[in-house]
Design an enzyme around this catalytic site. Structure first.
Site, PDB file in Angstrom:
ATOM      1  CD  GLU A 109       8.050   8.121 -42.989  1.00  0.00           C
ATOM      2  OE1 GLU A 109       8.723   7.684 -41.864  1.00  0.00           O
ATOM      3  OE2 GLU A 109       7.934   9.227 -43.402  1.00  0.00           O
ATOM      4  CD  GLU A 145       6.108  10.086 -38.549  1.00  0.00           C
ATOM      5  OE1 GLU A 145       4.731  10.042 -38.425  1.00  0.00           O
ATOM      6  OE2 GLU A 145       6.714   9.083 -39.219  1.00  0.00           O
TER       7      GLU A 145
HETATM    8  N1  T1G Z   1      11.098   4.598 -30.139  1.00  0.00           N
HETATM    9  C1  T1G Z   1      11.679   4.137 -28.892  1.00  0.00           C
HETATM   10  N2  T1G Z   1      10.842   3.617 -28.021  1.00  0.00           N
HETATM   11  C2  T1G Z   1       9.665   3.117 -28.039  1.00  0.00           C
HETATM   12  C3  T1G Z   1       9.012   3.761 -29.400  1.00  0.00           C
HETATM   13  C4  T1G Z   1       9.692   4.227 -30.187  1.00  0.00           C
HETATM   14  N3  T1G Z   1       9.370   4.726 -31.466  1.00  0.00           N
HETATM   15  N4  T1G Z   1       7.651   3.459 -29.178  1.00  0.00           N
HETATM   16  C5  T1G Z   1       7.461   2.846 -28.119  1.00  0.00           C
HETATM   17  N5  T1G Z   1       8.615   2.662 -27.505  1.00  0.00           N
HETATM   18  C6  T1G Z   1       8.989   2.196 -25.967  1.00  0.00           C
HETATM   19  C7  T1G Z   1       8.200   2.954 -24.829  1.00  0.00           C
HETATM   20  O1  T1G Z   1       8.953   4.137 -24.674  1.00  0.00           O
HETATM   21  C8  T1G Z   1       7.872   1.921 -23.753  1.00  0.00           C
HETATM   22  O2  T1G Z   1       9.249   1.450 -23.273  1.00  0.00           O
HETATM   23  C9  T1G Z   1       7.682   0.538 -24.730  1.00  0.00           C
HETATM   24  O3  T1G Z   1       8.226   0.832 -26.090  1.00  0.00           O
HETATM   25  C10 T1G Z   1       6.270   0.203 -24.768  1.00  0.00           C
HETATM   26  O4  T1G Z   1       5.656   1.462 -25.328  1.00  0.00           O
HETATM   27  C11 T1G Z   1      11.271   9.005 -39.615  1.00  0.00           C
HETATM   28  C12 T1G Z   1      11.211   9.862 -37.331  1.00  0.00           C
HETATM   29  C13 T1G Z   1       3.705   1.702 -30.370  1.00  0.00           C
HETATM   30  C14 T1G Z   1       1.395   2.281 -29.924  1.00  0.00           C
HETATM   31  O5  T1G Z   1       5.303   7.955 -32.600  1.00  0.00           O
HETATM   32  O6  T1G Z   1       2.797   5.287 -29.769  1.00  0.00           O
HETATM   33  O7  T1G Z   1       9.117   7.373 -37.094  1.00  0.00           O
HETATM   34  O8  T1G Z   1       8.698   2.506 -21.153  1.00  0.00           O
HETATM   35  O9  T1G Z   1       4.326   1.670 -23.130  1.00  0.00           O
HETATM   36  O10 T1G Z   1       0.977   1.317 -24.778  1.00  0.00           O
HETATM   37  O11 T1G Z   1       9.201   9.532 -39.929  1.00  0.00           O
HETATM   38  O12 T1G Z   1       4.572   3.058 -27.911  1.00  0.00           O
HETATM   39  O13 T1G Z   1       8.843  -0.184 -21.587  1.00  0.00           O
HETATM   40  O14 T1G Z   1      10.814   1.407 -21.385  1.00  0.00           O
HETATM   41  O15 T1G Z   1       3.858   2.937 -25.499  1.00  0.00           O
HETATM   42  O16 T1G Z   1       1.584  -0.807 -26.203  1.00  0.00           O
HETATM   43  C15 T1G Z   1       6.983   7.509 -34.720  1.00  0.00           C
HETATM   44  C16 T1G Z   1       5.361   6.044 -30.726  1.00  0.00           C
HETATM   45  C17 T1G Z   1       8.219   7.820 -34.442  1.00  0.00           C
HETATM   46  C18 T1G Z   1       5.056   5.336 -32.260  1.00  0.00           C
HETATM   47  C19 T1G Z   1       2.714   1.051 -28.409  1.00  0.00           C
HETATM   48  N6  T1G Z   1       6.411   6.451 -34.100  1.00  0.00           N
HETATM   49  N7  T1G Z   1       5.159   4.739 -29.765  1.00  0.00           N
HETATM   50  O17 T1G Z   1       1.880   1.538 -27.291  1.00  0.00           O
HETATM   51  O18 T1G Z   1       3.373   0.329 -25.378  1.00  0.00           O
HETATM   52  S1  T1G Z   1       9.160   9.103 -35.223  1.00  0.00           S
HETATM   53  C20 T1G Z   1       5.416   6.653 -32.856  1.00  0.00           C
HETATM   54  C21 T1G Z   1       3.547   4.405 -29.596  1.00  0.00           C
HETATM   55  C22 T1G Z   1       9.407   8.450 -36.842  1.00  0.00           C
HETATM   56  C23 T1G Z   1       9.964   8.721 -39.154  1.00  0.00           C
HETATM   57  C24 T1G Z   1      10.065   9.413 -37.761  1.00  0.00           C
HETATM   58  C25 T1G Z   1       3.311   3.196 -28.415  1.00  0.00           C
HETATM   59  C26 T1G Z   1       2.771   2.016 -29.426  1.00  0.00           C
HETATM   60  P1  T1G Z   1       9.366   1.315 -21.591  1.00  0.00           P
HETATM   61  P2  T1G Z   1       4.170   1.874 -24.673  1.00  0.00           P
HETATM   62  P3  T1G Z   1       1.839   0.613 -26.007  1.00  0.00           P
END
Ligand code: T1G
Length: 697
Positions: free
Chosen positions: A104, A124
């Site tokens: 975004e 999301e």
């Molecule tokens: N926020 C906080 N922590 C996150 C995070 C996030 N969005 N994404 C990953 N982490 C942490 C995860 O908990 C882990 O922590 C570490 O990063 C490595 O992640 C307004 C409201 C990016 C594909 O849904 O899909 O934006 O265990 O083990 O396998 O519209 O993480 O090491 O302490 O998963 O390489 C939208 C979610 C949010 C992406 C990487 N974004 N993340 O995968 O590593 S909502 C998502 C993922 C939003 C807006 C709305 C995956 C990854 P720790 P990982 P990975």
């Protein structure tokens, strides 16, 4: 300048670099840094702004850990609007996974470039919400409504070439994001390229949104966010202007943000990452894993071998005869052919695996150099002990000796060899090369580095591994046996298997317990019931025999074409078997039971409370480390609806006191089955939740 957003001038270009590992989540400091960077660039008279991420990825989304807390300014939607409104040319250079709020932010820029390995997405809905920073309004404008609906309602990641074709990206180029970004901005400036605020692009062309909504709602099997996302995209076509569309998106976003489904899905997201973080494994190095031995090439053994081969390991598959070994190879080849068909494996890799990495053997000596041997032979203790005796004799020092048993006592197996510290349970779920759950059963004498090796193997195989202690059924099957018994009791008392299956699929399960039994094979449950009766059932336990009578007529479910349901060739699903209710009615009559009616609501409540009560005993007994370990087990191995987060999260959302109240009420009618879990009583007495326990353990 903020620590997490770097600022530098390169000629007339202000460069904002994100440095917020591990995934450059858009936490409040990042948002503040971006806002300050844009304002500074404008103040300093820059002509353009480049935004990119250091580390492994561009922004991967909003910081999920901020959800449920009071939002702090600048809010992401406002920041996106501010970036888009800048009089400067604003460009994003993407790499890694530009997801959610990350994409975004990129869409609020005027141009987007990416390196070829980049993936973009708006996932999301997988968190129970929808894009909340303009994604449902901007993406349809750059990619069209159909493409936007596909991306947003599925949450799928889109690779750079496809994103370029869709119009989400303007350019894809090899290199690092900073260099290709700077060069691209320079080219745009030299070409006097105009700012291109997406909000000023033409309103997208509408489609039949009601039809799209109905289709997505049906596919979501009770999950709301994908269908609500359709309404947000609809607003991009039908609202008076962009701002009105954004307002509608915000309204729908906030509704979902407050929902139980968001709480459940966020819980699932963090739980599946926390489950492999165990204090006892900190600092423990796993043993090397290059070659594994699989003993037994039936469905399970072939599935385990397939999973290991797909993960790049060499496999020695041992069977008792050349014919059985080749039959096992045929099963593996069929599994691999499925992977090729699904695009997970190339034909070259397929051939390489079968020709160079799979070895068939009929002599235990062939296992002399494997790093780990796992048996998937007949579920009989004496047979297992014979296999382990041979492994103990031939496997090298340091080899891990694993059993795939689903319920036998692994302490007893370990006690039969000279190296009990090397023995562990690796309970795969069938089909082993598809199901993600792996229960790592740590016996009393299992060495810590052997447990660590089990988790390392699980990670290598792409599994979600859960640590379990030794008991009948470990975590998942022990809980399954209880909630399945609860269903059988309701059948005896007046509900039908078909009503129960329907009620539970309405709740969100992919299949009800009786359809699952037909899929697995009714003979499995039949053997388990006979085993338990032979071992001696507690006289207070409510046994039932109608299912045995179904098996005695040779009906084992899908594999025989008839079980609880009748299955017609080529048709998915079955129709209720008319022979079933007469068997149930006869048993009720024999037992003097006057059947009563059950509402679907009561069926779900009893089923779920029985599940939670047994799960609390499993945690209380130390078989599962934390409540979240149970949640992950049920989510990944038993088709539990993900938007509830798992049974323990569901219980927290209901309120543990209400769960305990039901158990105490029902124990008046059936005190043996409804014995409250001590842990549940303790948490209620202390006004704590399962989530509180997750945080403490
Ligand atoms: N926020 C906080 N922590 C996150 C995070 C996030 N969005 N994404 C990953 N982490 C942490 C995860 O908990 C882990 O922590 C570490 O990063 C490595 O992640 C307004 C409201 C990016 C594909 O849904 O899909 O934006 O265990 O083990 O396998 O519209 O993480 O090491 O302490 O998963 O390489 C939208 C979610 C949010 C992406 C990487 N974004 N993340 O995968 O590593 S909502 C998502 C993922 C939003 C807006 C709305 C995956 C990854 P720790 P990982 P990975």
């Amino acid at each position: 300048m903020s620590q997490v957003i770097g600022y530098e001038k390169v000629g007339d270009i202000a460069v904002l670099s994100a440095n917020n590992p591990p995934v450059n989540a858009l936490g409040v400091d990042v948002r503040r840094g971006l806002l300050a960077g844009i304002e500074r660039a404008e103040t300093e008279g820059a002509l353009a702004v480049l935004i990119y991420g250091e580390g492994r990825t561009y922004f991967a989304g909003a910081d999920i850990r901020e959800f449920g807390k009071p939002p702090q300014e600048p809010w992401l939607p406002a920041l996106c609007d501010r970036i888009e409104a800048s009089p400067l040319l604003v460009v994003s250079a993407l790499h890694g996974t530009a997801l959610g709020g990350g994409l975004e932010v990129a869409l609020s820029c005027h141009y987007r470039i990416a390196i070829p390995s980049t993936k973009v997405g708006l996932p999301e809905v997988n968190l129970g919400i929808i894009p909340g920073a303009g994604g449902t309004q901007r993406l349809p404008r750059v990619a069209g409504v159909e493409a936007a609906l596909d991306m947003i309602t599925t949450g799928r990641h889109v690779r750079a070439p496809e994103a370029l074709e869709m119009g989400v990206l303007d350019k894809v180029q090899d290199g690092n994001p900073r260099d290709i970004g700077l060069a691209y901005v320079q080219d745009l400036l030299e070409a006097n390229a105009p700012r291109r605020p997406v909000c000023e692009m033409a309103r997208p062309v509408a489609i039949d949104f009601d039809a799209a909504y109905d289709a997505v709602l049906k596919k979501g099997r009770g999950q709301l966010s994908p269908a609500i996302a359709v309404r947000a995209v609809q607003a991009s076509c039908e609202s008076a202007d962009f701002a009105a569309g954004q307002a509608r998106e915000r309204e729908l976003f906030m509704e979902l943000m407050a929902s139980d489904q968001r709480k459940g899905l966020i819980h699932a997201f963090f739980a599946e990452r926390a489950v492999s973080k165990l204090p006892e494994l900190q600092g423990i190095s796993p043993r090397d894993l290059h070659k594994i031995g699989v003993i037994g090439g039936g469905t399970m053994g072939a599935g385990i071998a397939t999973s290991a081969l797909l993960a790049g390991l060499a496999v020695v598959l041992l069977e008792m005869s050349p014919e059985a070994a080749h039959a096992a190879k045929d099963r593996i080849a069929a599994n691999l052919a499925g992977a090729v068909k699904r695009g997970k494996l190339s034909t070259v890799e397929h051939d390489d695996i079968l020709q160079n990495r799979l070895t068939l053997a009929t002599d235990y000596d062939a296992l002399g150099d494997v790093d780990l041997a796992i048996e998937a032979v007949f579920e009989d203790m004496e047979v297992k002990k014979q296999v382990f005796a041979r492994l103990d004799a031939v496997c090298k020092n340091g080899a891990v000796l694993a059993t795939n048993t689903s319920y036998l006592d692994i302490n007893e197996i370990a006690g039969s060899v000279r190296r009990p510290g090397d023995v562990i349970g690796l309970h795969f779920f069938s089909p082993a090369h598809v199901m993600k759950l792996l229960e790592i059963v740590v016996a009393d004498q299992t060495a810590p580095e052997v447990a660590a090796t089990g988790f390392a193997l699980g990670k290598r195989l792409g599994k979600v591994s859960v640590r379990a202690g030794v008991c009948d059924g470990f975590i998942g099957n022990r809980i399954l046996n209880t909630y399945r018994s609860c269903a059988d009791h309701m059948v005896l008392d007046g509900a039908s298997p078909f009503q129960i299956d329907t009620a539970l699929t309405e709740f969100g399960f992919a299949m009800g317990p009786y359809a699952v039994s037909d899929l697995a094979g009714l003979d499995i449950g039949w053997a388990a019931r006979k085993r338990k009766r032979t071992a001696g059932l507690d006289p207070r336990a409510r046994d039932s025999f109608y299912a045995d009578k179904l098996c005695e007529t040779g009906h084992f479910g899908q594999k025989t074409g008839k079980g609880y349901y009748v299955y017609e060739m080529g048709k998915r699903g079955g129709t209720p078997n008319p022979e079933v209710m007469p068997l149930i009615e006869a048993e009720r009559a024999e037992r003097g039971i006057s059947p009563r009616t059950f509402t679907d609501k009561e069926i779900v409540r009893r089923y779920m409370v029985a599940m939670v009560n047994e799960a609390a005993k499993v945690v209380g007994d130390g078989i599962a480390r934390r409540p979240l370990d149970v949640d992950v087990t049920l989510l990944y191995g038993y088709g539990f609806p993900r938007y509830w987060g798992g049974p323990m999260k569901w219980a927290d959302l209901q309120g543990l006191p209400t769960v305990l109240d039901d158990i105490r009420k029902w124990s008046e009618e059936a005190s043996f089955f409804w014995q409250p879990a001590p842990l549940l009583e303790q948490l209620v007495a202390e006004n704590r939740s399962f989530d509180d326990l997750n945080r403490e353990t």
